[in-house]
Design an enzyme around this catalytic site. Structure first.
Site, mmCIF file in Angstrom:
data_model
loop_
_atom_site.group_PDB
_atom_site.id
_atom_site.type_symbol
_atom_site.label_atom_id
_atom_site.label_comp_id
_atom_site.label_asym_id
_atom_site.label_seq_id
_atom_site.Cartn_x
_atom_site.Cartn_y
_atom_site.Cartn_z
ATOM 1 N N ASP A 119 -14.231 17.419 -33.860
ATOM 2 C CA ASP A 119 -14.535 16.561 -35.002
ATOM 3 C C ASP A 119 -15.450 17.280 -35.984
ATOM 4 O OD1 ASP A 119 -16.573 16.359 -32.903
ATOM 5 O OD2 ASP A 119 -17.597 15.068 -34.330
ATOM 6 N N ASP A 131 -19.048 21.822 -27.421
ATOM 7 C CA ASP A 131 -20.301 21.881 -28.172
ATOM 8 C C ASP A 131 -20.133 22.897 -29.302
ATOM 9 O OD1 ASP A 131 -22.945 22.260 -29.085
ATOM 10 O OD2 ASP A 131 -23.755 21.865 -27.090
ATOM 11 N N THR A 156 -9.585 11.940 -25.982
ATOM 12 C CA THR A 156 -10.716 11.891 -25.068
ATOM 13 C C THR A 156 -11.506 10.616 -25.340
ATOM 14 O OG1 THR A 156 -12.316 12.967 -26.535
ATOM 15 C CG2 THR A 156 -10.858 14.405 -25.237
ATOM 16 N N GLU A 157 -12.483 10.310 -24.480
ATOM 17 C CA GLU A 157 -13.351 9.149 -24.718
ATOM 18 C C GLU A 157 -14.071 9.285 -26.051
ATOM 19 O OE1 GLU A 157 -13.611 9.872 -20.164
ATOM 20 O OE2 GLU A 157 -13.520 11.093 -21.977
ATOM 21 N N TYR A 158 -14.620 10.470 -26.282
ATOM 22 C CA TYR A 158 -15.372 10.702 -27.512
ATOM 23 C C TYR A 158 -14.459 10.576 -28.729
ATOM 24 C CZ TYR A 158 -18.000 13.130 -31.125
ATOM 25 O OH TYR A 158 -18.624 13.457 -32.296
ATOM 26 N N GLU A 174 -15.880 21.745 -15.597
ATOM 27 C CA GLU A 174 -17.022 21.161 -16.309
ATOM 28 C C GLU A 174 -18.319 21.744 -15.764
ATOM 29 O OE1 GLU A 174 -19.610 19.420 -18.535
ATOM 30 O OE2 GLU A 174 -17.476 19.067 -18.969
#
Length: 212
Positions: A154, A118, A192-194, A69
């Protein structure tokens, strides 16, 4: 998404060199020494807050995992979890996905994950997209022959761009899914969280799985 700076992040990272490395340009071919056992090594580029990579490490003790990351605040959040869990098959890296061939040796990685990177939607930022050909070239160098690259997003535009980019690079697709959460072929999805938040609001998740 860029996180706010965490004042505790830098001291926490400095306190746990056994769990995290910062831009480790001297580790190529040496990664297995960071783990309890020598096992197939999997890499997530852009791990965010770490829900995916922690869950994978828990579910697959027969594999070793690296979370890479760029954001200090994000990797520190994963580190906080790892300090508590002490998973023997998980290591963290604060580093840049553009420097993978500095961090890893040829054919060192058994699988690579790109989760909700991103999308960099502006054309002038194309070279920053993690499925741009320069990144694909680095993945090819560090991954074992026929190792799988798994990509989720997404963003429909980013998905379509990535589909074309991987195809133009000569990759072979194992899966192309336009709706992961309603695709019967996808039986082992780890969110994932998102992803959990976005899909709960009715959003569609796209996925590619391919190899060089």
């Amino acid at each position: 998404m860029r996180l706010r700076n965490k004042t505790w992040a830098k001291p926490l990272i400095a306190a746990h060199p056994e769990l995290i490395l910062v831009r480790p340009e001297n580790m190529a071919s040496q990664w297995q020494t960071r783990f309890d056992k020598e096992q197939p090594l999997y890499l997530e580029v852009g791990s965010g807050k770490g829900q995916f990579i922690v869950a994978m490490a828990q579910a697959h003790p027969e594999h070793n995992f690296i979370a890479l990351e760029l954001q200090e605040a994000a990797i520190a959040m994963i580190l906080k979890k790892q300090v508590a869990l002490k998973l023997p098959n998980l290591q963290l890296v604060l580093g840049d996905g553009a420097d993978l061939t500095d961090y890893f040796d040829d054919s060192e990685i058994s699988g690579l994950f790109l989760n909700f990177s991103d999308p960099w939607p502006k054309t002038r930022h194309e070279k920053r997209r993690l499925t741009y050909r320069n990144f694909l070239s680095q993945y090819q160098a560090i991954m074992k022959p026929n190792a799988l690259l798994q990509f989720k997003t997404d963003n429909q535009g980013f998905f379509e761009y990535s589909l074309v980019s991987l195809n133009n690079f000569g990759m072979t697709f194992e899966l192309v899914s336009l709706d992961v959460h309603h695709d019967k072929r996808v039986t082992d999805n780890v969110p994932t969280e998102y992803e959990e938040k976005f899909s709960a609001d009715g959003g569609r998740i796209y996925e590619l799985v391919a190899h060089f």
